[in-house]
Write an enzyme that holds these catalytic residues in place. Sequence first.
Site, short mmCIF file in Angstrom:
data_model
loop_
_atom_site.label_atom_id
_atom_site.label_comp_id
_atom_site.label_asym_id
_atom_site.label_seq_id
_atom_site.Cartn_x
_atom_site.Cartn_y
_atom_site.Cartn_z
N ARG A 1 37.21 77.09 52.74
CA ARG A 1 38.10 78.24 52.54
C ARG A 1 39.12 77.99 51.43
O ARG A 1 40.28 78.38 51.53
CB ARG A 1 38.82 78.63 53.83
CG ARG A 1 37.90 78.94 54.98
CD ARG A 1 37.00 80.15 54.68
NE ARG A 1 36.03 80.32 55.76
CZ ARG A 1 34.77 79.86 55.71
NH1 ARG A 1 34.33 79.22 54.64
NH2 ARG A 1 33.95 80.04 56.72
N SER B 1 40.70 86.37 60.42
CA SER B 1 41.29 85.15 61.00
C SER B 1 42.62 84.87 60.31
O SER B 1 42.65 84.60 59.11
CB SER B 1 40.34 83.96 60.83
OG SER B 1 39.14 84.18 61.54
N GLU C 1 45.79 81.81 56.76
CA GLU C 1 44.70 82.03 55.82
C GLU C 1 45.01 83.13 54.81
O GLU C 1 44.66 83.01 53.65
CB GLU C 1 43.41 82.34 56.58
CG GLU C 1 42.17 82.33 55.70
CD GLU C 1 40.89 82.25 56.50
OE1 GLU C 1 40.02 83.11 56.30
OE2 GLU C 1 40.76 81.33 57.33
#
Length: 378
Positions: A166, A250, A370
């Site tokens: 990520r 998320s 995130e």
Amino acid sequence: MTAVEPLPLAQLTTLATGAAPARMREARSRDELISALREVWADGDDWFVLGGGSNLLVGDDPFDGTVVRVLTRGIERLPSPREGFVRLRVQAGHDWDALVADTVTAGLAGVEAMSGIPGTVGAAPVQNVGAYGQDISQTLVEVELIDESTGDIATVPATELNLGFRTSVLKHHYGSVAARRAVILSVTLELQQVGHGAAPVRGEQLRRALGLEPDAVVSLAEVRETVLATRRSKGMVLDAEDADTRSAGSFFQNAVVSQEFARTLPAECPKWPLEPVIEPVRVIPLDRFDGYVPPAPVRSIDVKVSAAWLIEHAGIGKGFRIGRSRAAVSSKHALALTNRGGATAGEIAELARFIQQRVQQEFGLILQPEPVLVGVEL
């Protein structure tokens, strides 16, 4: 490039927060996007680009700068040097899930497990999006980008983006700036031509998510349908009628920790090594064996830990909210923070801080957000 009346960012982001910025421009072609960015940079204005708005938490105070909306679209099919593969060059503003749907219709494999992920194609390499064992690093060939410091345009191979879990050199992590300040103009993927028939599913994580045995065969369309159904059950496919989808997906990253730290967590906490654990093979000739076997060299590897498990086992269940706050944990997925209707960015940030504190108290690690935070602090 068109200067437009600024819209409230609450109307353009999936978390539905944010006032109208001071200035807004829309770019519907590659040339318009290049022109808009060069002008904003020349003016020295604060700025950020906005695609699908699915990975942003924007503060409640108006952003005193320029928001450039990336509305470019288009897919160009290109030959691949590899037999049985094809390349697609896709404009940055193209809807990600629309691209995935097109590849499945065309019988092209490589991104089908990433069905239903909201946002635009240009954002995908920035955080190396992925799901169910697939991520964009597996199919990404190169990106075309424009550099903020020079205004120059370059084609950069995927190997130079430092794609990790990520992350990439282009990602603005909370508390830091991107290693390379640039905006993606287009993305080139290389996909395998497999057609529409059933075939084995590669990747244990995807087979497990689909409930398949190792030798089972399914079509790309079946993979897409199953992934979409799974994501819907978790509130991870945008639906105006479902408040659980009013989120940034998320909100916290799965934690990546050392193997030693992972051992301190409860045994039932889901953990995944980020690289294979291979036991070294040591051969000692019998004529030299003196009864002593030296210990194998110790090599620590990083381990991914389930943030959702940590949150729930820190006492924060699905649907949790603080008092009368309009922000709440999704009723379907512990990793998603949702706007239940009219929540401010401050309310969502308050909930995020509370979750971070509880997980730190219980397990000794701090979950990292995130989404990109604009005008918000945790």
